[in-house]
Enzyme design. Structure first.
Site, mmCIF file in Angstrom:
data_model
loop_
_atom_site.group_PDB
_atom_site.id
_atom_site.type_symbol
_atom_site.label_atom_id
_atom_site.label_comp_id
_atom_site.label_asym_id
_atom_site.label_seq_id
_atom_site.Cartn_x
_atom_site.Cartn_y
_atom_site.Cartn_z
ATOM 1 N N LYS A 88 1.165 -0.934 -0.322
ATOM 2 C CA LYS A 88 -0.467 -0.060 -0.264
ATOM 3 C C LYS A 88 0.948 1.254 0.316
ATOM 4 O O LYS A 88 1.591 1.510 0.649
ATOM 5 C CB LYS A 88 -0.921 0.296 0.942
ATOM 6 C CG LYS A 88 -2.175 0.900 1.125
ATOM 7 C CD LYS A 88 -3.229 -0.059 2.271
ATOM 8 C CE LYS A 88 -4.056 1.275 2.360
ATOM 9 N NZ LYS A 88 -5.252 1.009 3.593
HETATM 10 O O1 G3P Z 1 -7.198 2.248 5.340
HETATM 11 C C1 G3P Z 1 -8.114 3.528 5.393
HETATM 12 C C2 G3P Z 1 -9.586 4.123 5.141
HETATM 13 O O2 G3P Z 1 -10.352 3.179 5.282
HETATM 14 C C3 G3P Z 1 -9.761 4.905 6.486
HETATM 15 O O3 G3P Z 1 -10.951 5.141 6.659
HETATM 16 O O4 G3P Z 1 -12.426 5.926 8.718
HETATM 17 O O5 G3P Z 1 -10.448 6.504 9.330
HETATM 18 O O6 G3P Z 1 -11.412 7.577 7.194
HETATM 19 P P1 G3P Z 1 -11.540 6.123 7.992
#
Ligand code: G3P
Length: 217
Positions: free
Chosen positions: A83
């Site tokens: 990633k």
């Molecule tokens: O893995 C990345 C992503 O899904 C992060 O989500 O909720 O932290 O914006 P969030």
């Protein structure tokens, strides 16, 4: 649409894997920090549970560091996906891994142009962050629609991995918009199965069955 779970919690991954709903796992530095565990140990453990792709994010922000870290992470298991952040260095590193046949997930995508660049360097997955766009009063689902259109226009094979999913409605919306994958927090996956009419209907069936005094076995 494939379901990845967005977590570094082993118990959640094991439980969801047993449901048959899980196609892969994504992690990020924030989720690793939350787990309080050693990054490489966690990735190795997840890869021993899940056959599908497991995204492990580089920590470096410079090309050379990303390549060195990514090559190290790729040795953990065959299903590790590297990633990388959507920066010029990240795109260059993506090209490097693509040319070596190593799968990549380009993350922190917030625009259709960024997604176009990721496809051009052969990213396996592009991760548009739906919830974080919604948080600032933009339209995360519209971004998925736009990327779908662009990728279809040019037959790019990069898969759209809808990330930063916050609600069950997001899942319906990104599925309608043609996302290939959604990476979802465990609690949201379980909520997808809930419906008050299912619960009420099942309660009634259980009560009526008991009243028959019968047993199937
Ligand atoms: O893995 C990345 C992503 O899904 C992060 O989500 O909720 O932290 O914006 P969030």
């Amino acid at each position: 649409m494939k379901f990845f779970v967005d977590t570094a919690e082993i118990k959640d991954i094991k439980d969801l894997n047993e449901t048959g709903l899980l196609d892969g796992v994504t992690t990020n530095p924030s989720l690793i920090a939350k787990s309080g565990r050693d990054f490489k140990e966690v990735i190795a453990e997840i890869c021993s549970i899940i056959e599908g792709p497991v995204s492990a994010e580089v920590a470096s922000t410079e090309y050379d560091g990303m390549v060195a870290e990514g090559e190290h992470l790729a040795k953990i298991a065959d299903n590790v996906v590297i990633k990388l952040p959507l920066t010029v260095d990240g795109l260059k590193a993506c090209k490097h891994f693509t040319s070596k046949g190593i799968k990549t997930n380009v993350t922190l995508c917030f625009s259709a142009n960024q997604a176009l660049l990721a496809a051009k360097v052969g990213a396996t997955y592009i991760s548009p962050f739906i919830g974080r766009l919604d948080d600032i009063n933009l339209d995360g689902v519209e971004l998925i629609e736009n990327i779908r259109q662009i990728y279809d226009n040019y037959a790019y094979s990069t898969e759209i991995l809808a990330a930063s999913i916050r609600t069950p409605n997001h899942i319906t919306e990104v599925a309608l918009a043609g996302a290939d994958v959604a990476t979802i927090p465990p609690a949201v996956i379980y909520k997808l199965a809930d419906h008050p009419l299912t619960k009420a209907g099942l309660d009634a069936f259980v009560k009526d069955w008991k009243s028959t005094g019968q047993s199937i076995l």
